[in-house]
Structures are given as C-alpha cells and as structure tokens.
Design a protein around this motif. Structure first.
Motif, PDB file in Angstrom:
ATOM      1  N   HIS A  48       0.845  -1.195   0.000  1.00 18.34           N
ATOM      2  CA  HIS A  48       0.000   0.000   0.000  1.00 18.34           C
ATOM      3  C   HIS A  48       0.881   1.246   0.000  1.00 18.34           C
ATOM      4  O   HIS A  48       1.621   1.495   0.943  1.00 18.34           O
ATOM      5  CB  HIS A  48      -0.907  -0.001   1.227  1.00 18.34           C
ATOM      6  N   GLY A  49       0.834   2.024  -1.078  1.00 13.58           N
ATOM      7  CA  GLY A  49       1.664   3.213  -1.161  1.00 13.58           C
ATOM      8  C   GLY A  49       3.119   2.873  -1.418  1.00 13.58           C
ATOM      9  O   GLY A  49       3.480   1.730  -1.708  1.00 13.58           O
ATOM     10  N   GLU A  50       3.984   3.881  -1.274  1.00 13.83           N
ATOM     11  CA  GLU A  50       5.399   3.694  -1.595  1.00 13.83           C
ATOM     12  C   GLU A  50       6.123   2.847  -0.560  1.00 13.83           C
ATOM     13  O   GLU A  50       7.005   2.048  -0.894  1.00 13.83           O
ATOM     14  CB  GLU A  50       6.091   5.058  -1.713  1.00 13.83           C
ATOM     15  N   HIS A  51       5.734   3.001   0.722  1.00 16.92           N
ATOM     16  CA  HIS A  51       6.461   2.305   1.787  1.00 16.92           C
ATOM     17  C   HIS A  51       5.568   1.416   2.656  1.00 16.92           C
ATOM     18  O   HIS A  51       6.056   0.817   3.601  1.00 16.92           O
ATOM     19  CB  HIS A  51       7.177   3.321   2.676  1.00 16.92           C
ATOM     20  N   LEU A  53       1.546   0.422   4.610  1.00 15.83           N
ATOM     21  CA  LEU A  53       0.516   0.967   5.493  1.00 15.83           C
ATOM     22  C   LEU A  53       0.421   0.117   6.750  1.00 15.83           C
ATOM     23  O   LEU A  53       0.339  -1.117   6.691  1.00 15.83           O
ATOM     24  CB  LEU A  53      -0.844   0.970   4.779  1.00 15.83           C
ATOM     25  N   ALA A 165       0.284   5.872   7.253  1.00 15.62           N
ATOM     26  CA  ALA A 165       0.887   5.809   5.924  1.00 15.62           C
ATOM     27  C   ALA A 165       2.394   5.959   6.102  1.00 15.62           C
ATOM     28  O   ALA A 165       2.883   7.032   6.480  1.00 15.62           O
ATOM     29  CB  ALA A 165       0.327   6.909   5.030  1.00 15.62           C
ATOM     30  N   THR A 167       6.139   6.621   5.588  1.00 17.51           N
ATOM     31  CA  THR A 167       6.936   7.469   4.696  1.00 17.51           C
ATOM     32  C   THR A 167       8.385   6.998   4.607  1.00 17.51           C
ATOM     33  O   THR A 167       9.084   7.327   3.645  1.00 17.51           O
ATOM     34  CB  THR A 167       6.908   8.932   5.175  1.00 17.51           C
TER      35      THR A 167
END
Length: 207
Positions: A48-51, A53, A165, A167
C-alpha cells in the motif's frame, strides 16, 4: 537512530520479516503533553503506497486519538530478536584478549503520518484480519462469530482504528558484522544453543 554502515539493513524482505515476526509495535507520538509511547499490535501491508501501510486500534478511553489527530507525524518501533553476546564466544578472544561484551539486535523504525479511523466497519474488518492471522496456528482458531454479536458489537464500539501511511522504514541489524566470520559464526552457535534461534539465523555468515 545511529546506524554504522555495516549494521544498516535495507533489504525489503528482511524489514518485512522483522515486522511480521514482531508485530507488537511501540507507537511514539509527541504533542503538547510531550513524548508518549503506546504498545500496539499492528498489521502491515507493504504493497500500500510507496512504503506500506500500518493499521491498528486503540482503546477509545486512550485519548491518543484525540491528542494526535489525522495528519500527525508518528514513529513505530518494531523490536526484533535481541540477546547478550559474551566476548568468550569469540575464538579470537582467547588468542588476543581484545574482545568485550556487547548486545546484538534487530530493530525497524517506521516513520509515517497518522490517520484516525473512528469507523465501526473499518475496525471490524481490521480486528477480523488480526484475529485470523494470529489464530491461524491454533487447533480451533477463535473467530468473532464464536461470541454473541451484541458482545462483539459492544467491544468494537470501545475501540478506535488508526492507520499510518509509512513514509520511511529504517532498520538496524547489529549482528557482529564487524567481527571475523569465525567469531560471528561461533557466537551464533552459542546463541542457538541457548534458545535464541531467530537471532542466530540472522547472524550466521552463510545466511
């Protein structure tokens, strides 16, 4: 966190392994009351996302979800395996007597942004996923349906969901990489004989 280059771990699969094996994270926050830390089991979705969740829940009576609203920067610390290392475990110590005690460990710091999810559907799904994962090895896994719906509904209303989230993920793996292979491997063997299999596996030079 201070990380000498030889103790830096950047392989995504190793970071995921540590988080999955040690999901009780320490959620570190800072607000007008100062620093605070809450110890919470997390679920991690690396896709989930760049790094990735992180999801979890806190007691509604825990005012962290009011003191740290959506958008608050936070850090979660996942402590992996750790153990004391005796200098006597290094063969070179008995030759040159130039070794000292130390402590080996693995740890991941997940930095991210907090989102409060005061949503019963979200909390119900998250609790269900956590339960299925941690009950998976039980002979008869417990599930929410084993209890009366009114009882479960009441408990779900007493908790609040959170998302983080991620980062950045930073990992330090202090595994005697600054020692000769024979010293590192013998220390790993000694740990294994004392029941520290996870840390020993990480330390062995043929890993």
């Amino acid at each position: 966190m201070y990380i000498p280059p030889h103790f830096a771990e950047t392989r995504p699969e190793e970071l995921l392994r540590i988080i999955r094996a040690h999901p009780l994270g320490m959620l570190v926050t800072h607000d007008s009351n100062g620093l605070d830390a809450n110890h919470i089991p997390f679920e991690f979705d690396p896709d989930h996302g760049e790094h990735g969740l992180l999801t979890a829940h806190v007691a509604r009576a825990n005012d962290i979800w009011k003191r740290c609203p959506t958008g608050t920067p936070v850090m979660v610390v996942f402590r992996g395996a750790d153990a004391y290392i005796s200098p006597n475990w290094y063969p070179s110590k008995h030759e040159a007597h130039r070794q000292v005690p130390t402590w080996n460990y693995e740890v991941v710091h997940a930095h991210g942004t907090l989102t409060i999810r005061d949503d019963e559907n979200f909390v119900r799904g998250m609790v269900g996923r956590l339960t299925r994962r941690h009950e998976a090895n039980e002979p008869r896994p417990w599930k929410m349906g084993d209890s009366e719906r009114e009882f479960i509904d009441g408990l779900l209303r007493s908790i609040v969901g959170i998302e983080i989230a991620v980062t950045s993920l930073v990992c330090k793996a202090k595994l005697s990489q600054n020692k000769d292979a024979r010293d590192r491997d013998n220390a790993a063997d000694m740990l294994e004989s004392r029941g520290h299999q996870e840390l020993a596996r990480s330390m062995h030079t043929d890993k």
